[in-house]
Design a protein around this motif. Structure first.
Motif, PDB file in Angstrom:
ATOM      1  N   SER A 162       0.801  -1.214   0.000  1.00  0.00           N
ATOM      2  CA  SER A 162       0.000   0.000   0.000  1.00  0.00           C
ATOM      3  C   SER A 162       0.836   1.266   0.000  1.00  0.00           C
ATOM      4  CB  SER A 162      -0.957  -0.010   1.194  1.00  0.00           C
ATOM      5  OG  SER A 162      -1.798  -1.134   1.109  1.00  0.00           O
ATOM      6  N   PRO A 178      -4.530   2.054   1.959  1.00  0.00           N
ATOM      7  CA  PRO A 178      -5.465   2.456   0.928  1.00  0.00           C
ATOM      8  C   PRO A 178      -5.793   3.936   0.944  1.00  0.00           C
ATOM      9  CG  PRO A 178      -6.209   0.478   2.034  1.00  0.00           C
ATOM     10  CD  PRO A 178      -5.036   0.995   2.799  1.00  0.00           C
ATOM     11  N   LYS A 179      -5.702   4.611   2.095  1.00  0.00           N
ATOM     12  CA  LYS A 179      -6.086   6.009   2.173  1.00  0.00           C
ATOM     13  C   LYS A 179      -5.197   6.912   1.333  1.00  0.00           C
ATOM     14  CE  LYS A 179      -8.302   5.609   6.661  1.00  0.00           C
ATOM     15  NZ  LYS A 179      -8.392   6.134   8.035  1.00  0.00           N
ATOM     16  N   SER A 181      -4.091   5.988  -1.681  1.00  0.00           N
ATOM     17  CA  SER A 181      -4.177   5.602  -3.082  1.00  0.00           C
ATOM     18  C   SER A 181      -4.981   6.594  -3.894  1.00  0.00           C
ATOM     19  CB  SER A 181      -4.802   4.209  -3.199  1.00  0.00           C
ATOM     20  OG  SER A 181      -3.993   3.278  -2.537  1.00  0.00           O
ATOM     21  N   LYS A 182      -5.993   7.219  -3.274  1.00  0.00           N
ATOM     22  CA  LYS A 182      -6.817   8.119  -4.037  1.00  0.00           C
ATOM     23  C   LYS A 182      -6.033   9.318  -4.508  1.00  0.00           C
ATOM     24  CE  LYS A 182     -11.480   9.984  -4.118  1.00  0.00           C
ATOM     25  NZ  LYS A 182     -12.749  10.108  -3.407  1.00  0.00           N
ATOM     26  N   LEU A 228      -4.716  -1.251  -3.621  1.00  0.00           N
ATOM     27  CA  LEU A 228      -6.066  -1.527  -3.143  1.00  0.00           C
ATOM     28  C   LEU A 228      -6.519  -2.935  -3.513  1.00  0.00           C
ATOM     29  CD1 LEU A 228      -7.857   1.837  -4.017  1.00  0.00           C
ATOM     30  CD2 LEU A 228      -6.876   1.134  -1.835  1.00  0.00           C
ATOM     31  N   LYS A 287     -11.502   2.961  -3.974  1.00  0.00           N
ATOM     32  CA  LYS A 287     -11.063   3.466  -2.670  1.00  0.00           C
ATOM     33  C   LYS A 287     -12.242   3.920  -1.812  1.00  0.00           C
ATOM     34  CE  LYS A 287      -7.991   6.681  -0.332  1.00  0.00           C
ATOM     35  NZ  LYS A 287      -9.027   7.023   0.664  1.00  0.00           N
ATOM     36  N   ASP A 291     -13.170   2.244   1.720  1.00  0.00           N
ATOM     37  CA  ASP A 291     -13.184   3.060   2.937  1.00  0.00           C
ATOM     38  C   ASP A 291     -14.515   2.917   3.672  1.00  0.00           C
ATOM     39  OD1 ASP A 291     -10.632   3.928   2.481  1.00  0.00           O
ATOM     40  OD2 ASP A 291     -11.199   5.901   1.712  1.00  0.00           O
TER      41      ASP A 291
END
Length: 306
Positions: A162, A178-179, A181-182, A228, A287, A291
């Protein structure tokens, strides 16, 4: 003489009866030994699970969470229909002491969303196997069925892709997984390239052009953004995993299903979240869905631990 012949056999019969009684008494002693052996075998009984009951699933998700995960639910004009949508529909199970669930479905002009919450309380009927151990077997079966890689021996390496998944990006280093990745989906590549990718209905806008894909390469419409991918989670319950699947069946629009499964003691919880856009060219945001699903799962762990 005749009287002596009458009583001698009687004495012999009495002697036989006494000997038979002694033999019968020794048989009762053997039965007592068998019982003592049984008590010794039961001393290794496994521990029972922590949970003896399950929460009511349709009431386990609050309205604010449903507003976020099911866009359009708050805009339902009919008050009765709106309340029914918030209430969800209980799933059919044969033993509500062991398994319960609830489903929600909301259709809006932009997309249709489904949400499922499922609670399974696992009980082991083997005195040598604990409820927790049996629940772990159930969890492992779900992990294999979802085709999610097993966690490594170190336990923490599964999350490592990640933060380091987008080499060459300007993102600050961290451990948010993952936070982050956006942020790497939108800025990378030119805006014109991303707009063109959206118009073609591909997933390049989701993946971005900074993930090692050359401009001339054809993006994979079923690719999940880097970092992700389906994976195990180390911050949810006793053990957990997340699966992200994008389906492109026939001529229908793409729909994404994000599933989060976690185990807490002898209970296995499943959160399944599905989005199908109204337009075929749109791809659900991985994402954002992950989330939302993870946040709901975290809220459910608090409910069990509270």
């Amino acid at each position: 003489m005749q009287r002596r012949k009458v009583y001698v056999p009687g004495a012999a019969v009495l002697l036989v009866a006494l000997l038979g009684g002694c033999t019968s008494g020794s048989g009762h002693d053997d039965d007592g030994d068998d019982k003592s052996g049984d008590t010794g075998a039961s001393t290794t009984a496994a521990e029972p699970g922590r949970y003896r009951t399950l929460p009511e699933p349709c009431g386990a998700v609050d309205h604010s969470t449903l507003d976020a995960m099911l866009p359009g639910i708050a805009e339902i004009k009919d008050a009765g229909q709106r309340e029914k949508a918030y209430g969800g529909s209980p799933t059919v199970t044969y033993d509500t002491d062991r398994r319960v669930g609830c489903r929600w479905k909301v259709e809006s002009p932009d997309a249709t969303h489904h949400l499922l919450v499922d609670f399974e309380r696992v009980v082991s009927y083997d005195g040598a196997v604990s409820d927790d151990a049996r629940a772990q077997e159930v969890y492992r079966t779900k992990l294999r069925e979802a085709d999610v890689p097993e966690p490594s021996a170190s336990g923490s390496e599964e999350e490592s892709p990640s933060p380091s998944g987008s080499e060459g990006s300007d993102e600050p280093e961290g451990t948010q997984g993952p936070k982050k990745s956006k942020g790497s989906e939108k800025p990378q590549g030119s805006e014109g390239t991303q707009v063109a990718a959206r118009a073609q209905g591909g997933a390049a806008a989701e993946v971005g052009m900074g993930d090692g894909t050359e401009p001339g390469d054809t993006p994979d419409p079923e690719a999940t953004p880097e970092g992700l991918e389906s994976r195990t989670l180390d911050d949810l319950g006793d053990e957990a995993f997340l699966a992200d699947v994008l389906s492109t069946a026939s001529s229908a629009s793409r729909h994404r299903t994000v599933t989060v499964v976690f185990r807490t003691s002898n209970v296995v919880v499943t959160v399944e979240y599905d989005e199908q856009p109204a337009r075929r060219t749109e791809v659900p945001d991985s994402k954002e869905m992950q989330d939302n699903a993870r946040e709901l799962a975290e809220n459910l762990t608090d409910r069990f631990n509270g």
